[in-house]
Design a protein around this motif. Sequence first.
Motif, mmCIF file in Angstrom:
data_model
loop_
_atom_site.group_PDB
_atom_site.id
_atom_site.type_symbol
_atom_site.label_atom_id
_atom_site.label_comp_id
_atom_site.label_asym_id
_atom_site.label_seq_id
_atom_site.Cartn_x
_atom_site.Cartn_y
_atom_site.Cartn_z
ATOM 1 N N ILE A 43 31.640 44.616 53.711
ATOM 2 C CA ILE A 43 32.809 44.807 53.720
ATOM 3 C C ILE A 43 32.806 45.860 55.109
ATOM 4 N N ALA A 44 32.022 46.746 55.142
ATOM 5 C CA ALA A 44 32.085 47.842 56.387
ATOM 6 C C ALA A 44 31.571 47.094 57.547
ATOM 7 N N HIS A 45 30.660 45.863 57.232
ATOM 8 C CA HIS A 45 29.961 45.283 58.531
ATOM 9 C C HIS A 45 29.112 46.066 59.256
ATOM 10 N N ARG A 46 28.286 46.976 58.338
ATOM 11 C CA ARG A 46 27.386 47.918 59.036
ATOM 12 C C ARG A 46 26.007 47.207 58.925
ATOM 13 N N GLU A 91 34.484 37.163 48.606
ATOM 14 C CA GLU A 91 35.734 37.404 49.480
ATOM 15 C C GLU A 91 36.762 37.812 48.623
ATOM 16 N N GLY A 92 37.501 39.110 49.322
ATOM 17 C CA GLY A 92 38.849 39.339 48.441
ATOM 18 C C GLY A 92 38.622 40.307 47.461
ATOM 19 N N LEU A 93 37.274 40.080 46.689
ATOM 20 C CA LEU A 93 37.097 41.010 45.612
ATOM 21 C C LEU A 93 36.154 42.288 45.907
ATOM 22 N N GLY A 94 35.265 42.155 47.055
ATOM 23 C CA GLY A 94 34.393 42.960 47.178
ATOM 24 C C GLY A 94 32.911 42.567 46.459
ATOM 25 N N SER A 95 31.892 43.500 46.214
ATOM 26 C CA SER A 95 30.886 43.216 45.919
ATOM 27 C C SER A 95 30.569 43.718 44.260
ATOM 28 N N VAL A 96 29.945 43.070 43.511
ATOM 29 C CA VAL A 96 29.596 43.451 42.350
ATOM 30 C C VAL A 96 28.250 43.490 41.967
ATOM 31 N N LEU A 97 27.636 44.445 41.183
ATOM 32 C CA LEU A 97 26.543 44.274 40.488
ATOM 33 C C LEU A 97 26.448 43.545 39.240
ATOM 34 N N ILE A 98 25.490 42.401 39.385
ATOM 35 C CA ILE A 98 25.536 41.481 38.510
ATOM 36 C C ILE A 98 24.459 41.397 37.372
ATOM 37 N N ILE A 319 40.444 47.454 50.313
ATOM 38 C CA ILE A 319 39.998 46.645 49.262
ATOM 39 C C ILE A 319 39.620 47.232 48.232
ATOM 40 N N ILE A 320 40.192 47.007 46.974
ATOM 41 C CA ILE A 320 39.548 47.535 45.782
ATOM 42 C C ILE A 320 38.804 46.613 45.162
ATOM 43 N N GLU A 321 37.648 46.956 45.157
ATOM 44 C CA GLU A 321 36.481 45.979 44.251
ATOM 45 C C GLU A 321 36.715 45.981 42.852
ATOM 46 N N THR A 322 36.329 44.704 42.481
ATOM 47 C CA THR A 322 36.203 44.530 40.932
ATOM 48 C C THR A 322 34.895 44.471 40.270
ATOM 49 N N ASP A 323 35.098 44.691 39.001
ATOM 50 C CA ASP A 323 33.723 44.354 38.196
ATOM 51 C C ASP A 323 33.473 42.914 37.756
ATOM 52 N N MET A 324 32.498 42.627 36.848
ATOM 53 C CA MET A 324 32.213 41.513 36.565
ATOM 54 C C MET A 324 33.229 40.598 35.699
ATOM 55 N N ALA A 325 34.192 41.423 34.941
ATOM 56 C CA ALA A 325 35.208 40.778 34.399
ATOM 57 C C ALA A 325 36.238 40.786 35.180
ATOM 58 N N ASN A 326 36.429 41.087 36.617
ATOM 59 C CA ASN A 326 37.351 40.821 37.557
ATOM 60 C C ASN A 326 38.503 42.002 37.303
ATOM 61 N N ASN A 327 38.308 43.014 36.946
ATOM 62 C CA ASN A 327 39.118 44.340 36.588
ATOM 63 C C ASN A 327 38.687 45.327 37.662
ATOM 64 N N PHE A 328 39.763 45.650 38.534
ATOM 65 C CA PHE A 328 39.572 46.862 39.565
ATOM 66 C C PHE A 328 38.895 47.985 38.838
ATOM 67 N N VAL A 329 37.759 48.398 39.751
ATOM 68 C CA VAL A 329 37.080 49.558 39.201
ATOM 69 C C VAL A 329 37.887 50.713 40.092
ATOM 70 N N SER A 331 38.186 53.684 39.230
ATOM 71 C CA SER A 331 37.758 54.953 39.509
ATOM 72 C C SER A 331 37.019 55.373 40.880
ATOM 73 N N SER A 332 36.663 54.087 41.449
ATOM 74 C CA SER A 332 35.534 54.606 42.709
ATOM 75 C C SER A 332 35.433 53.454 43.719
ATOM 76 N N TYR A 333 35.733 52.331 43.679
ATOM 77 C CA TYR A 333 35.636 51.347 44.477
ATOM 78 C C TYR A 333 36.650 51.044 45.617
ATOM 79 N N ALA A 334 37.386 51.519 46.091
ATOM 80 C CA ALA A 334 38.376 51.328 47.326
ATOM 81 C C ALA A 334 37.830 51.682 48.539
ATOM 82 N N TRP A 335 37.874 50.908 49.453
ATOM 83 C CA TRP A 335 37.465 50.841 50.753
ATOM 84 C C TRP A 335 38.690 50.734 51.812
ATOM 85 N N ALA A 336 38.671 51.573 52.775
ATOM 86 C CA ALA A 336 39.634 51.473 53.736
ATOM 87 C C ALA A 336 39.403 52.207 55.139
#
Length: 444
Positions: A43-46, A91-98, A319-329, A331-336
């Motif tokens: 996401i941040a390309h670091r 893409e479009g959903l961010g990263s998720v711990l699986i 981007i607000i990342e989603t969990d494995m059920a594709n729900n927005f997290v 509480s914590s996972y917005a990047w900008a």
Amino acid sequence: MKIFKRIVLVVIVLLVVAISFNYPKLNIISGYAAKNMASSVFIAHRSPNSVNENDNNVPLIKLAKTEVDSGHKTASSAVFGFMERKAVYREGLGSVLINDTYDHNNIPLRPNREMVKNQLPFPYGNHGKKDTIFSNVDYQQLAKAVNNAFLEPDIKKTRSVLVSYKNEIIAEQYAEGFGPNTPILGWSMTKSVLATLYGILEYQGKLAVDDRVPIAAWKKDGRKNIAINHLLRMQSGLEWEEDYTRISDVTKMFFMESDMTQSQVSKKAIGKPEEIWNYSSGTSNLLSGLLQNYLEDKQAYLNFPYQSLIDKIGMHSMIIETDMANNFVGSSYAWANTRDWAKFGILYLNKGHWNGQQLFSEDWVQYITTPTSGSEGIYGAHFWLNAGGIYPDVPRDLFSANGYEGQYVFVIPSKNLVVVRTGLAEDPIFNVNEFLSEIIGAIR
């Protein structure tokens, strides 16, 4: 030689015992390392080296060895070979711990983004910034105040500072490796973004904050009295443990649950609504899941934050990342990037008015800045407050979105100011009162 072998054997035995004793905690260590690495890289390309040397270089987390697979856009972490966890970027959903149930062949729904570009300068566009000079601003003093935030980089760990006065950028500075286009994880600043979605829905007439929470299982007991307002104010009375140092409700949610919106649902009530103020990331993710009750379907749910708020005000880097059920997290996972975080603050400075449009009611700002009972004046409705004077040299009307490790969007209406600060150290290590009072002092 025999003594050396005995020492090595003792060390190995102690290491095995320590790992066995803390084995459940490895889920947190390797899970955090993998998730943070995947998001920071894709996401941040670091660079992975930068993430390892800075973001993941903290107690316990630094024990994890993390490998990045750029081709498959994954990051995998383990602690001395134990408890390997993997995070996948989508893409479009961010990263998720699986976990083992994740289907790599499944193509999940993605938000439809409307990134309309224009030639307007900040904040209403992304075409640079105005060259306005304000006669009442001491720019030399302001530059010094901002630069002070970057001194002692190993302690303050500031990554970016932006100061907006009357909707225009009057100061902006970045640490090496970061710039105006670098997305930065807001952590719990995401909670304030989530709350704003409820303000928008209320303005659209789709809900009222005093509505009871639409959860069927709660209608059988005292939880039936919990309203959206109670959730936004962290006053539901529901049991929740927000402890990141061990296996707790919040760490199980982040590192073990596939659907984070359900973590708070099964919790029993330990008090009546409004009796207890208890900060809960589970509550925020519950609110994130409840959004679906007010929208047509899953696609509408994924589109809503972007179409009603994020892309509407040009926060196209968010981007607000989603969990494995594709729900927005939520509480914590917005990047900008820093400028887009500033736009969010400016929206609130202008009471929901954005370039000719009203996104939420002006009364919503009064609502989220009204102190919640039991919080001692530090919390409103998913926003932090200075009503109790936690920052003694800063106006009491300050309110802010705050995130872990010192992510802040400060709004000070009485001074027409929005100040964004991001980094890896929070108050009191990074002295917020001193930082803000110095900036305010530069404006006569």
